[in-house]
Write a protein that holds these residues in place. Structure first.
Motif, PDB file in Angstrom:
ATOM      1  N   PRO A  40      29.405  42.116  34.741  1.00 20.62           N
ATOM      2  CA  PRO A  40      29.785  41.012  33.819  1.00 20.62           C
ATOM      3  C   PRO A  40      28.797  39.580  34.081  1.00 20.62           C
ATOM      4  CG  PRO A  40      31.725  41.915  35.029  1.00 20.62           C
ATOM      5  CD  PRO A  40      30.331  42.781  35.500  1.00 20.62           C
ATOM      6  N   LEU A  41      28.856  38.859  33.061  1.00 18.15           N
ATOM      7  CA  LEU A  41      28.088  37.802  33.076  1.00 18.15           C
ATOM      8  C   LEU A  41      28.071  36.938  34.468  1.00 18.15           C
ATOM      9  CD1 LEU A  41      25.539  36.961  31.266  1.00 18.15           C
ATOM     10  CD2 LEU A  41      27.089  35.252  30.160  1.00 18.15           C
ATOM     11  N   ALA A  42      29.403  36.668  34.830  1.00 21.18           N
ATOM     12  CA  ALA A  42      29.523  35.736  35.856  1.00 21.18           C
ATOM     13  C   ALA A  42      29.151  36.488  37.209  1.00 21.18           C
ATOM     14  CB  ALA A  42      31.002  35.434  35.979  1.00 21.18           C
ATOM     15  N   ASP A  43      28.820  37.482  37.229  1.00 18.30           N
ATOM     16  CA  ASP A  43      28.487  38.297  38.376  1.00 18.30           C
ATOM     17  C   ASP A  43      26.969  38.595  38.343  1.00 18.30           C
ATOM     18  OD1 ASP A  43      31.100  38.371  39.558  1.00 18.30           O
ATOM     19  OD2 ASP A  43      31.449  40.427  38.568  1.00 18.30           O
ATOM     20  N   ARG A  44      26.224  38.403  37.361  1.00 14.35           N
ATOM     21  CA  ARG A  44      24.923  38.933  37.291  1.00 14.35           C
ATOM     22  C   ARG A  44      24.024  38.123  38.317  1.00 14.35           C
ATOM     23  NH1 ARG A  44      23.346  39.705  30.894  1.00 14.35           N
ATOM     24  NH2 ARG A  44      25.287  41.087  30.521  1.00 14.35           N
ATOM     25  N   PRO A  45      24.108  36.983  38.501  1.00 19.00           N
ATOM     26  CA  PRO A  45      23.394  36.210  39.585  1.00 19.00           C
ATOM     27  C   PRO A  45      23.458  36.846  40.914  1.00 19.00           C
ATOM     28  CG  PRO A  45      24.380  34.505  38.101  1.00 19.00           C
ATOM     29  CD  PRO A  45      24.946  35.657  37.846  1.00 19.00           C
ATOM     30  N   LEU A  46      24.684  37.292  41.489  1.00 16.99           N
ATOM     31  CA  LEU A  46      24.877  37.988  42.419  1.00 16.99           C
ATOM     32  C   LEU A  46      24.309  39.261  42.602  1.00 16.99           C
ATOM     33  CD1 LEU A  46      26.004  38.243  45.335  1.00 16.99           C
ATOM     34  CD2 LEU A  46      28.271  39.025  44.112  1.00 16.99           C
ATOM     35  N   PHE A  47      24.349  40.058  41.354  1.00 18.01           N
ATOM     36  CA  PHE A  47      23.626  41.268  41.287  1.00 18.01           C
ATOM     37  C   PHE A  47      21.904  41.175  41.393  1.00 18.01           C
ATOM     38  CE2 PHE A  47      21.788  44.397  38.616  1.00 18.01           C
ATOM     39  CZ  PHE A  47      21.935  45.598  39.168  1.00 18.01           C
ATOM     40  N   TYR A  48      21.796  40.045  40.904  1.00 14.71           N
ATOM     41  CA  TYR A  48      20.216  40.226  40.830  1.00 14.71           C
ATOM     42  C   TYR A  48      19.830  39.720  42.004  1.00 14.71           C
ATOM     43  CZ  TYR A  48      19.559  39.907  35.503  1.00 14.71           C
ATOM     44  OH  TYR A  48      19.596  40.318  34.269  1.00 14.71           O
ATOM     45  N   ASN A  49      20.564  38.954  43.054  1.00 13.74           N
ATOM     46  CA  ASN A  49      20.394  38.636  44.191  1.00 13.74           C
ATOM     47  C   ASN A  49      20.226  39.941  45.193  1.00 13.74           C
ATOM     48  OD1 ASN A  49      19.828  35.429  45.277  1.00 13.74           O
ATOM     49  ND2 ASN A  49      21.146  35.680  43.413  1.00 13.74           N
ATOM     50  N   MET A  50      21.348  40.637  44.992  1.00  7.72           N
ATOM     51  CA  MET A  50      21.366  41.806  45.889  1.00  7.72           C
ATOM     52  C   MET A  50      20.370  42.874  45.788  1.00  7.72           C
ATOM     53  SD  MET A  50      25.682  42.094  46.012  1.00  7.72           S
ATOM     54  CE  MET A  50      25.700  43.381  47.534  1.00  7.72           C
ATOM     55  N   ASP A 218      32.063  45.511  50.239  1.00  3.65           N
ATOM     56  CA  ASP A 218      32.796  45.262  49.216  1.00  3.65           C
ATOM     57  C   ASP A 218      32.083  45.013  47.965  1.00  3.65           C
ATOM     58  OD1 ASP A 218      34.879  45.921  50.997  1.00  3.65           O
ATOM     59  OD2 ASP A 218      35.574  43.892  51.475  1.00  3.65           O
ATOM     60  N   GLN A 219      31.172  44.220  48.192  1.00  2.00           N
ATOM     61  CA  GLN A 219      30.523  43.855  46.754  1.00  2.00           C
ATOM     62  C   GLN A 219      29.726  44.848  46.227  1.00  2.00           C
ATOM     63  OE1 GLN A 219      31.083  40.984  45.282  1.00  2.00           O
ATOM     64  NE2 GLN A 219      31.370  39.458  46.309  1.00  2.00           N
TER      65      GLN A 219
END
Length: 228
Positions: A40-50, A218-219
């Protein structure tokens, strides 16, 4: 082959030996972008960081440093910087890199020795707090600091930022300026302590690290359910 270690298939990237583009090869970039479409778009920054934190931690290349400097130049001169680490520093002390102190919570000396020659700072007190508890069971602290020497974006911030800026959906939703302002981690040769923001007991650090690890797992699980 990608890295392993229980982080989940969606965050493990294949290794591509050709087509390097300023520290992130084309194959790896495409693999990340393809998987990001499932997030989901709102989670993409976190995904890219991880995903960058697990796979793309080597030092910045010359081209990346140039682009990093352009972003750093846009910082407000009055921007405050913080550092999280072992307690015991006082105003006027200098924070030195892991290559000199031996304190190395990111384990850089073993895998990325050139990165161990830098001190890591952040414009986020919360982010500094994450490192203030990673003290190996010793008391930790958040310091207000002044960077000395050339300042650059931390590699684990810079590469996710480049992916975000290349993500048209993210740019359309949030705008380039907002995405750039989300880059909060920096590095420099050393930093001077201006004051102590907060201190943490050894017991608090131990318990907080356990909670942080659980949250991170969890993430990862959540991203795996999106279609690894």
């Amino acid at each position: 082959m990608g890295q392993t270690g229980g982080i989940g298939k969606m965050l493990v990237l294949p290794f591509y030996s050709t087509g390097w583009v300023d520290g992130m090869n084309r194959g790896t970039r495409k693999a990340i972008q393809k998987r990001a479409k499932r997030v989901p778009l709102a989670d993409r920054p976190l995904f890219y960081n991880m995903v960058c934190g697990e796979n793309l931690r080597w030092p910045l290349t010359a081209g990346e440093r140039k682009r990093s400097a352009e972003i750093v130049a846009q910082l407000d001169p009055d921007t405050p910087f913080f550092h999280g680490g072992l307690a015991g520093r006082v105003m006027g002390n200098y924070l030195l890199p892991a290559s000199e102190t031996g304190h190395d919570p990111k384990n850089l000396k073993e895998h990325f020795p050139t990165r161990a020659s830098l001190v890591y700072l952040t414009t986020s007190i919360d982010e500094a707090g994450i490192y203030a508890i990673q003290t190996g069971g010793k008391p930790g602290a958040i310091y207000l600091v002044e960077p000395e020497g050339p300042l650059e974006l931390d590699v684990e911030t810079f590469r996710p930022l480049e992916l975000m800026l290349a993500d048209r959906d993210l740019v359309r939703r949030y705008g380039r300026a907002t995405l750039i302002s989300s880059a909060t981690a920096f590095a420099c040769p050393r930093a001077k302590v201006l004051g102590i923001v907060q201190e943490f007991s050894a017991a608090f650090c131990v318990n907080a690290v356990k909670e942080a690890r659980k949250h991170a797992l969890d993430q990862v699980t959540r991203f795996e359910r999106l279609g690894a």
